[in-house]
Design an enzyme around this catalytic site. Structure first.
Site, PDB file in Angstrom:
ATOM      1  N   ASN A 130       0.916  -1.101  -0.087  1.00 18.94           N
ATOM      2  CA  ASN A 130      -0.165   0.122  -0.060  1.00 18.94           C
ATOM      3  C   ASN A 130       0.983   1.304  -0.051  1.00 18.94           C
ATOM      4  O   ASN A 130       0.232   2.481  -0.309  1.00 18.94           O
ATOM      5  CB  ASN A 130      -1.001  -0.173   1.200  1.00 18.94           C
ATOM      6  CG  ASN A 130      -0.206  -0.146   2.352  1.00 18.94           C
ATOM      7  OD1 ASN A 130       0.260  -1.401   2.806  1.00 18.94           O
ATOM      8  ND2 ASN A 130      -0.307   0.639   3.402  1.00 18.94           N
TER       9      ASN A 130
ATOM     10  N   GLN B  45      -5.124  -4.121  -1.821  1.00 24.40           N
ATOM     11  CA  GLN B  45      -4.549  -2.966  -2.774  1.00 24.40           C
ATOM     12  C   GLN B  45      -4.478  -3.851  -4.299  1.00 24.40           C
ATOM     13  O   GLN B  45      -4.318  -3.120  -5.390  1.00 24.40           O
ATOM     14  CB  GLN B  45      -3.053  -2.465  -2.690  1.00 24.40           C
ATOM     15  CG  GLN B  45      -2.915  -1.559  -1.222  1.00 24.40           C
ATOM     16  CD  GLN B  45      -3.581  -0.196  -1.532  1.00 24.40           C
ATOM     17  OE1 GLN B  45      -3.894   0.359  -2.610  1.00 24.40           O
ATOM     18  NE2 GLN B  45      -3.889   0.229  -0.511  1.00 24.40           N
TER      19      GLN B  45
ATOM     20  N   SER C  31     -11.074  -5.400   0.378  1.00 20.00           N
ATOM     21  CA  SER C  31     -11.765  -4.322   1.007  1.00 20.00           C
ATOM     22  C   SER C  31     -12.401  -3.212  -0.127  1.00 20.00           C
ATOM     23  O   SER C  31     -11.600  -3.006  -0.941  1.00 20.00           O
ATOM     24  CB  SER C  31     -10.724  -3.469   1.529  1.00 20.00           C
ATOM     25  OG  SER C  31     -11.563  -2.336   2.363  1.00 20.00           O
TER      26      SER C  31
ATOM     27  N   HIS D  41     -13.664  -0.484  -0.287  1.00 20.60           N
ATOM     28  CA  HIS D  41     -13.408   1.099  -0.464  1.00 20.60           C
ATOM     29  C   HIS D  41     -12.103   1.353  -1.263  1.00 20.60           C
ATOM     30  O   HIS D  41     -11.809   2.544  -1.376  1.00 20.60           O
ATOM     31  CB  HIS D  41     -13.534   1.815   1.138  1.00 20.60           C
ATOM     32  CG  HIS D  41     -12.324   1.534   1.805  1.00 20.60           C
ATOM     33  ND1 HIS D  41     -11.378   2.507   1.873  1.00 20.60           N
ATOM     34  CD2 HIS D  41     -12.075   0.905   2.806  1.00 20.60           C
ATOM     35  CE1 HIS D  41     -10.668   2.406   2.827  1.00 20.60           C
ATOM     36  NE2 HIS D  41     -10.739   1.079   3.553  1.00 20.60           N
TER      37      HIS D  41
ATOM     38  N   CYS E  76      -2.302   5.637   7.899  1.00 23.75           N
ATOM     39  CA  CYS E  76      -2.618   5.294   9.367  1.00 23.75           C
ATOM     40  C   CYS E  76      -1.148   6.029  10.086  1.00 23.75           C
ATOM     41  O   CYS E  76      -1.236   6.203  11.274  1.00 23.75           O
ATOM     42  CB  CYS E  76      -2.238   3.704   9.411  1.00 23.75           C
ATOM     43  SG  CYS E  76      -3.199   2.847   8.346  1.00 23.75           S
TER      44      CYS E  76
END
Ligand SMILES: *Cc1c(COP(=O)(O)O)cnc(C)c1O
Length: 387
Positions: free
Chosen positions: A158, A186, A206, A208, A332
């Site tokens: 990522n 990703q 995922s 989103h 993050c």
């Protein structure tokens, strides 16, 4: 239908952090947000409609990944999928051994899950990567022990976009009878992914990250693999993941993946072209610029640059003033002035390490946007160097 806002707030160069839902995705979800609100586990007609929608979504996702529908389990996203796969694959095999192999550059959802297991007396090997971020197959082979029960290595990183040799890792794991998990958050929707061709037992995704809704994802679990439930409660997801289904989210995720898969043959080469153009110009036109990660074995829309003597946080402020949204390493770790574990692991030289900035492009990124970003980048780097 909800109209898309016309006022673009910024040139969005942070698709690895999250992506905008497509109008078609919102449209597909709408009936299940209002109107068709039935619980998919109830027997009357309204519940059955939700059940049908969830199972239809499962079929769409399974077909795209060349999996069986019963191998797709819906979760709340990439972090849950990673936690479930790692903690419970380790738990299910603890009678065989307590050793896990991962890489030093995994997402925190993987690294923190492994650290948690270390606290439960598991031993974890964090494999070094080369200067481009690629896991060394020889090191991996050497680190396999008789008590190794799980290997978890991501498909695409990522931060720096590096693509790992997951095909070869999976083949080795299978040969040695070790469960193989990959965090493909990703990669899914960006590059072709097929579990019929990739020897993988567990795969996280995922929504989103591919223009679907936030808070929904899935875990692919190969048929016959022992994986106990992570969320206990009702018998949803064949008793393996309790909780009333996020029907709208699941429907939106399937719609988003369907669109991503159908566009991939056009979007992927276009993004690779833009990425190479962007990298070439930056490396030629900005002195002391460095591309982090592998030059070509990388996610289509990912670029990660370092600029000697430039602090990433200051650079991001200047870029934002010029209407550009980008990130320093992983989302993050923003706010924390420290060098990311990924940038450290690929041994970015000290002069460059503090200035690592990630630009991640998506289906709507244009050459015009890239040109604007390059101009802003040149000015900002020069300003920060006091030129
Ligand atoms: C975003 C991301 C995750 C976490 O996914 P969420 O759905 O946000 O929990 C995990 N792994 C990678 C590689 C990611 O990019």
């Amino acid at each position: 239908m909800i109209a898309k806002r016309e006022t673009e707030k910024c040139i969005y160069m942070d698709h690895a952090a999250t992506t905008e839902m497509l109008p078609q995705v919102v449209h597909a979800m709408e009936p299940y947000l209002m109107g068709e609100f039935g619980n998919a586990s109830t027997s009357y007609d309204m519940g059955k409609k939700s059940r049908t929608a969830v199972e239809h979504a499962r079929k769409i996702i399974a077909d795209i990944l060349e999996a069986r529908p019963e191998e797709i389990y819906f979760t709340s996203g990439g972090s849950e999928s990673d936690n479930w796969a790692i903690k419970n694959a380790a738990g299910a095999n603890k009678h065989r051994g307590r050793h896990i192999i991962t890489s030093a550059i995994e997402h925190h959802a993987v690294l923190r899950s492994c650290e948690y297991l270390e606290g439960l007396d598991y031993a974890v090997t964090y494999l070094d990567v080369d200067d481009c971020g690629i896991v060394d197959m020889n090191r991996l082979r050497e680190s396999i022990r008789d008590d190794t029960v799980l290997i978890t290595v991501m498909t695409g990183n990522n931060e720096i976009g590096t693509l790992e040799p997951v095909g070869r890792i999976g083949a080795l794991a299978r040969e040695r009878g070790i469960v193989f998990h990959t965090d493909a958050v990703q990669a899914v929707g960006q590059i072709p992914m097929s579990v019929s061709r990739l020897p993988v037992d567990l795969l996280s995704a995922s929504a989103h990250k591919f223009h679907g809704p936030k808070g929904v994802g899935f875990l692919y679990v190969r048929r016959d693999l022992e994986l106990p439930s992570f969320i206990h409660g009702g018998s949803q997801e064949r008793g393996r993941r309790a909780g009333t289904e996020n029907v709208a989210g699941i429907v939106g995720m399937a719609e988003a993946l369907k669109i991503a898969a159908s566009e991939m043959s056009v979007v992927r080469p276009r993004l690779i072209g833009l990425r190479n153009y962007f990298a070439e110009r930056v490396l030629h036109e900005i002195e002391g610029a460095r591309l982090n990660g592998h030059p070509v074995k990388r996610l289509p829309g990912n670029l990660n640059f370092s600029f000697a003597g430039v602090d990433a946080t200051s650079l991001l402020v200047l870029l934002e003033e010029q209407g550009i949204c980008a990130s320093a390493g992983s989302a993050c770790s923003t706010g924390e002035v420290r060098i990311s574990h990924v940038i450290s692991a690929i041994r970015v030289p000290d002069a460059y390490a503090a200035g690592s900035v990630r630009f991640t492009m998506g289906r709507d990124t244009t050459r015009f946007m890239v040109d604007a970003v390059i101009i802003a980048l040149k000015q900002s780097v020069a300003a920060l160097r006091g030129a």
